[in-house]
Design an enzyme around this catalytic site. Structure first.
Site, PDB file in Angstrom:
ATOM      1  N   VAL A 194     -20.028  -7.836  -5.097  1.00 38.85           N
ATOM      2  CA  VAL A 194     -20.748  -7.086  -4.058  1.00 38.85           C
ATOM      3  C   VAL A 194     -20.719  -5.587  -4.346  1.00 38.85           C
ATOM      4  CG1 VAL A 194     -20.258  -8.861  -2.309  1.00 38.85           C
ATOM      5  CG2 VAL A 194     -18.654  -6.950  -2.601  1.00 38.85           C
ATOM      6  N   ALA A 231     -12.959  -9.059 -20.167  1.00 39.67           N
ATOM      7  CA  ALA A 231     -14.418  -8.946 -20.352  1.00 39.67           C
ATOM      8  C   ALA A 231     -14.790  -7.610 -20.991  1.00 39.67           C
ATOM      9  CB  ALA A 231     -15.111  -9.099 -18.998  1.00 39.67           C
ATOM     10  N   CYS A 249     -27.215  -4.588  10.997  1.00 45.71           N
ATOM     11  CA  CYS A 249     -27.012  -4.754  12.438  1.00 45.71           C
ATOM     12  C   CYS A 249     -26.757  -6.233  12.727  1.00 45.71           C
ATOM     13  CB  CYS A 249     -28.271  -4.275  13.167  1.00 45.71           C
ATOM     14  SG  CYS A 249     -28.268  -4.617  14.929  1.00 45.71           S
ATOM     15  N   GLN A 268     -21.613 -12.665  -8.367  1.00 42.10           N
ATOM     16  CA  GLN A 268     -20.966 -12.920  -7.074  1.00 42.10           C
ATOM     17  C   GLN A 268     -20.393 -11.611  -6.528  1.00 42.10           C
ATOM     18  OE1 GLN A 268     -18.478 -16.828  -7.397  1.00 42.10           O
ATOM     19  NE2 GLN A 268     -18.720 -16.047  -9.460  1.00 42.10           N
ATOM     20  N   ASN A 275     -12.905 -15.158 -19.892  1.00 42.87           N
ATOM     21  CA  ASN A 275     -11.955 -14.995 -18.785  1.00 42.87           C
ATOM     22  C   ASN A 275     -10.569 -14.728 -19.353  1.00 42.87           C
ATOM     23  OD1 ASN A 275     -10.212 -15.570 -16.390  1.00 42.87           O
ATOM     24  ND2 ASN A 275     -12.155 -16.233 -15.511  1.00 42.87           N
ATOM     25  N   HIS A 319     -23.834 -12.994  -3.351  1.00 45.70           N
ATOM     26  CA  HIS A 319     -23.001 -12.772  -2.150  1.00 45.70           C
ATOM     27  C   HIS A 319     -23.305 -11.440  -1.477  1.00 45.70           C
ATOM     28  CE1 HIS A 319     -19.858 -15.812  -3.902  1.00 45.70           C
ATOM     29  NE2 HIS A 319     -20.929 -16.400  -3.404  1.00 45.70           N
ATOM     30  N   TYR A 376     -13.473  -3.418   5.180  1.00 41.59           N
ATOM     31  CA  TYR A 376     -14.675  -3.391   4.349  1.00 41.59           C
ATOM     32  C   TYR A 376     -15.132  -1.963   4.074  1.00 41.59           C
ATOM     33  CZ  TYR A 376     -15.332  -8.336   3.725  1.00 41.59           C
ATOM     34  OH  TYR A 376     -15.172  -9.634   3.306  1.00 41.59           O
TER      35      TYR A 376
HETATM   36  C1  BJW Z   1     -10.773 -11.446 -15.782  1.00 41.42           C
HETATM   37  C2  BJW Z   1     -10.339 -10.147 -15.885  1.00 41.42           C
HETATM   38  C3  BJW Z   1     -10.867  -9.424 -16.930  1.00 41.42           C
HETATM   39  C4  BJW Z   1      -9.375 -10.920 -14.173  1.00 41.42           C
HETATM   40  N1  BJW Z   1     -11.739  -9.983 -17.759  1.00 41.42           N
HETATM   41  N2  BJW Z   1     -11.621 -11.999 -16.616  1.00 41.42           N
HETATM   42  C5  BJW Z   1     -15.646 -27.862  -0.342  1.00 41.42           C
HETATM   43  C6  BJW Z   1     -16.386 -28.111  -1.474  1.00 41.42           C
HETATM   44  C7  BJW Z   1     -17.428 -27.292  -1.827  1.00 41.42           C
HETATM   45  C8  BJW Z   1     -17.761 -26.186  -1.055  1.00 41.42           C
HETATM   46  C9  BJW Z   1     -17.033 -25.945   0.064  1.00 41.42           C
HETATM   47  C10 BJW Z   1     -15.993 -26.760   0.426  1.00 41.42           C
HETATM   48  N3  BJW Z   1     -15.477 -26.254   1.564  1.00 41.42           N
HETATM   49  C11 BJW Z   1     -16.149 -25.147   1.911  1.00 41.42           C
HETATM   50  C12 BJW Z   1     -17.109 -24.937   1.005  1.00 41.42           C
HETATM   51  C13 BJW Z   1     -18.071 -23.854   0.961  1.00 41.42           C
HETATM   52  C14 BJW Z   1     -17.461 -22.505   0.587  1.00 41.42           C
HETATM   53  C15 BJW Z   1     -16.565 -22.637  -0.651  1.00 41.42           C
HETATM   54  O1  BJW Z   1     -16.999 -22.572  -1.770  1.00 41.42           O
HETATM   55  N4  BJW Z   1     -15.284 -22.806  -0.467  1.00 41.42           N
HETATM   56  C16 BJW Z   1     -14.374 -23.007  -1.609  1.00 41.42           C
HETATM   57  C17 BJW Z   1     -13.291 -21.956  -1.606  1.00 41.42           C
HETATM   58  C18 BJW Z   1     -13.889 -24.413  -1.563  1.00 41.42           C
HETATM   59  N5  BJW Z   1     -18.588 -21.667   0.281  1.00 41.42           N
HETATM   60  C19 BJW Z   1     -19.258 -21.029   1.230  1.00 41.42           C
HETATM   61  O2  BJW Z   1     -18.919 -21.053   2.404  1.00 41.42           O
HETATM   62  C20 BJW Z   1     -20.508 -20.308   0.793  1.00 41.42           C
HETATM   63  N6  BJW Z   1     -21.587 -20.665   1.637  1.00 41.42           N
HETATM   64  C21 BJW Z   1     -22.042 -21.909   1.677  1.00 41.42           C
HETATM   65  O3  BJW Z   1     -21.586 -22.802   0.982  1.00 41.42           O
HETATM   66  O4  BJW Z   1     -23.079 -22.081   2.571  1.00 41.42           O
HETATM   67  C22 BJW Z   1     -23.431 -23.430   2.884  1.00 41.42           C
HETATM   68  C23 BJW Z   1     -22.469 -23.933   3.936  1.00 41.42           C
HETATM   69  C24 BJW Z   1     -22.476 -23.332   5.166  1.00 41.42           C
HETATM   70  C25 BJW Z   1     -21.596 -23.796   6.134  1.00 41.42           C
HETATM   71  C26 BJW Z   1     -20.683 -24.808   5.840  1.00 41.42           C
HETATM   72  C27 BJW Z   1     -20.652 -25.362   4.553  1.00 41.42           C
HETATM   73  C28 BJW Z   1     -21.562 -24.912   3.603  1.00 41.42           C
HETATM   74  C29 BJW Z   1     -20.323 -18.812   0.902  1.00 41.42           C
HETATM   75  C30 BJW Z   1     -19.338 -18.304  -0.067  1.00 41.42           C
HETATM   76  C31 BJW Z   1     -19.137 -16.808   0.157  1.00 41.42           C
HETATM   77  C32 BJW Z   1     -18.022 -16.230  -0.692  1.00 41.42           C
HETATM   78  N7  BJW Z   1     -17.742 -14.905  -0.231  1.00 41.42           N
HETATM   79  C33 BJW Z   1     -16.738 -14.101  -0.920  1.00 41.42           C
HETATM   80  C34 BJW Z   1     -16.494 -12.791  -0.137  1.00 41.42           C
HETATM   81  C35 BJW Z   1     -17.652 -11.815  -0.309  1.00 41.42           C
HETATM   82  C36 BJW Z   1     -17.418 -10.571   0.508  1.00 41.42           C
HETATM   83  C37 BJW Z   1     -16.244  -9.760   0.030  1.00 41.42           C
HETATM   84  O5  BJW Z   1     -16.300  -9.174  -1.063  1.00 41.42           O
HETATM   85  O6  BJW Z   1     -15.256  -9.683   0.773  1.00 41.42           O
HETATM   86  O7  BJW Z   1     -17.202 -13.830  -2.254  1.00 41.42           O
HETATM   87  S1  BJW Z   1     -15.184 -14.947  -1.164  1.00 41.42           S
HETATM   88  C38 BJW Z   1     -14.882 -14.268  -2.751  1.00 41.42           C
HETATM   89  O8  BJW Z   1     -14.870 -15.339  -3.728  1.00 41.42           O
HETATM   90  C39 BJW Z   1     -16.101 -13.386  -3.079  1.00 41.42           C
HETATM   91  C40 BJW Z   1     -16.343 -13.724  -4.522  1.00 41.42           C
HETATM   92  O9  BJW Z   1     -17.672 -13.415  -4.877  1.00 41.42           O
HETATM   93  C41 BJW Z   1     -16.022 -15.186  -4.580  1.00 41.42           C
HETATM   94  C42 BJW Z   1     -15.712 -15.689  -5.957  1.00 41.42           C
HETATM   95  O10 BJW Z   1     -14.555 -15.096  -6.468  1.00 41.42           O
HETATM   96  P1  BJW Z   1     -14.527 -14.678  -8.023  1.00 41.42           P
HETATM   97  O11 BJW Z   1     -15.550 -13.650  -8.272  1.00 41.42           O
HETATM   98  O12 BJW Z   1     -14.575 -15.894  -8.853  1.00 41.42           O
HETATM   99  O13 BJW Z   1     -13.110 -13.941  -8.106  1.00 41.42           O
HETATM  100  P2  BJW Z   1     -11.645 -14.566  -8.289  1.00 41.42           P
HETATM  101  O14 BJW Z   1     -10.707 -13.534  -7.813  1.00 41.42           O
HETATM  102  O15 BJW Z   1     -11.538 -15.908  -7.684  1.00 41.42           O
HETATM  103  O16 BJW Z   1     -11.489 -14.762  -9.861  1.00 41.42           O
HETATM  104  C43 BJW Z   1     -11.398 -13.664 -10.746  1.00 41.42           C
HETATM  105  C44 BJW Z   1     -11.312 -14.206 -12.155  1.00 41.42           C
HETATM  106  O17 BJW Z   1     -11.365 -13.105 -13.045  1.00 41.42           O
HETATM  107  C45 BJW Z   1     -10.015 -14.957 -12.459  1.00 41.42           C
HETATM  108  O18 BJW Z   1     -10.348 -16.193 -13.071  1.00 41.42           O
HETATM  109  C46 BJW Z   1      -9.276 -14.043 -13.467  1.00 41.42           C
HETATM  110  O19 BJW Z   1      -8.560 -14.775 -14.470  1.00 41.42           O
HETATM  111  C47 BJW Z   1     -10.431 -13.315 -14.090  1.00 41.42           C
HETATM  112  N8  BJW Z   1     -10.143 -11.998 -14.603  1.00 41.42           N
HETATM  113  N9  BJW Z   1      -9.436  -9.889 -14.824  1.00 41.42           N
HETATM  114  C48 BJW Z   1     -12.066 -11.305 -17.558  1.00 41.42           C
HETATM  115  N10 BJW Z   1     -10.474  -8.126 -17.125  1.00 41.42           N
END
Ligand code: BJW
Length: 253
Positions: A109, A239, A133, A107, A221, A125, A69
């Site tokens: 960070v 984008a 801490c 989403q 996207n 996020h 990180y």
């Molecule tokens: C372009 C491009 C260009 C490229 N132009 N486009 C089952 C069902 C529902 C929910 C759950 C489940 N099982 C578990 C869950 C909950 C879980 C979840 O959602 N899991 C799924 C994977 C199924 N969620 C959580 O745990 C969340 N908390 C929660 O629900 O609390 C309640 C709870 C608590 C306890 C138990 C159960 C529920 C928290 C989610 C936290 C996500 N954290 C992260 C890491 C952040 C820190 C770090 O940076 O390291 O956040 S994970 C990661 O994914 C990060 C992102 O914000 C997030 C989303 O990703 P994003 O932004 O969509 O990126 P990509 O890479 O996936 O996509 C990029 C896109 O860009 C692609 O489509 C490309 O095509 C496109 N692209 N270049 C335009 N130039």
């Protein structure tokens, strides 16, 4: 749709920052993978957000996760906002000046939206720039230099560590962010899903909630995603190309 909208909500994901050189989570490669230090290259190669971006991963190996990180934190500090970020900031400025509402849910960070000039930003996020801490939750502002001790002791409590102020899988999103996002979504008439795979919850729910409330929806996207079938319009491309073009089209008299 944009010209007529009174209240716009934009949800962004890692794709919008990929043109600033930051890696997305699912698919794709680092813009400058060859520049990565070998240990970080190996981590990206095996990186699975669902196993590394978790409290359990930090508990198991705080040294590795903190290094990872901190390396990403520095990458975000050195990255620059790109034309996609800038176009959204300009759109907000113009819409609010015209008495319309604009809310940016991100989403990401990396803080690039704020650095581009966006004001009404909801960080779903958290952010990687501030660390906190593990015992007291107090924030610590870090400098532009790499951290030197891993895992990093917290200055606020004996035996506690510093961790990035991000939301890991299994952790709750900040309550205030969810509340602000829900309020904006309830009253929006146009929703954008930009550069996100739309698979991570609860962020992914906002598009569906906006649709249920009757809002129009547009996806920008590079590829088809889970959101593609839910929106009215898919703008397929980068984008950083699409948003400036959209801005120009929307402000044309
Ligand atoms: C372009 C491009 C260009 C490229 N132009 N486009 C089952 C069902 C529902 C929910 C759950 C489940 N099982 C578990 C869950 C909950 C879980 C979840 O959602 N899991 C799924 C994977 C199924 N969620 C959580 O745990 C969340 N908390 C929660 O629900 O609390 C309640 C709870 C608590 C306890 C138990 C159960 C529920 C928290 C989610 C936290 C996500 N954290 C992260 C890491 C952040 C820190 C770090 O940076 O390291 O956040 S994970 C990661 O994914 C990060 C992102 O914000 C997030 C989303 O990703 P994003 O932004 O969509 O990126 P990509 O890479 O996936 O996509 C990029 C896109 O860009 C692609 O489509 C490309 O095509 C496109 N692209 N270049 C335009 N130039």
């Amino acid at each position: 749709m944009l010209r007529e909208a009174r209240s716009v909500v934009v949800l962004t994901g890692a794709g919008i920052s990929s043109e600033s050189g930051l890696r997305t989570f699912r698919g794709g490669t680092a813009a400058s993978a060859q520049d990565l230090p070998a240990d970080m290259r190996a981590l990206w190669a095996e990186f699975d957000p669902q196993t590394l971006a978790t409290p359990e991963a930090f508990e198991d190996d705080p040294d590795r996760v903190s290094r990872w990180y901190d390396w990403r934190r520095l990458g975000c500090l050195h990255a620059q906002p790109n034309p996609g970020h800038l176009a959204l900031a300009e759109l907000e400025k113009r819409m609010t000046a015209a008495g319309r509402s604009f809310t940016l849910l991100t989403q990401n960070v990396d803080r690039l939206h704020q650095r581009a000039g966006s004001r009404n930003v909801v960080e779903l996020h958290g952010n990687i720039i501030e660390w906190r801490c593990t015992k007291t939750g107090r924030m610590v502002q870090l400098g532009a230099e790499p951290l030197t001790t891993f895992p990093t002791p917290s200055p606020h409590a004996a035996g506690a560590l510093l961790r990035p102020n991000v939301v890991w899988f299994g952790e709750m999103l900040p309550e205030a962010a969810v509340l602000a996002a829900s309020r904006a979504v309830q009253s929006c008439d146009l929703f954008f899903s930009i550069g996100t795979s739309a698979v991570v919850y609860p962020a992914a729910v906002f598009l569906h909630a906006a649709r249920q409330n009757g809002a129009g929806a547009i996806e920008i996207n590079a590829e088809a995603t889970a959101a593609s079938k839910v929106v009215d319009v898919c703008l397929r491309g980068r984008a950083g190309d699409m948003l400036p073009a959209l801005l120009q089209a929307a402000i044309r008299d």
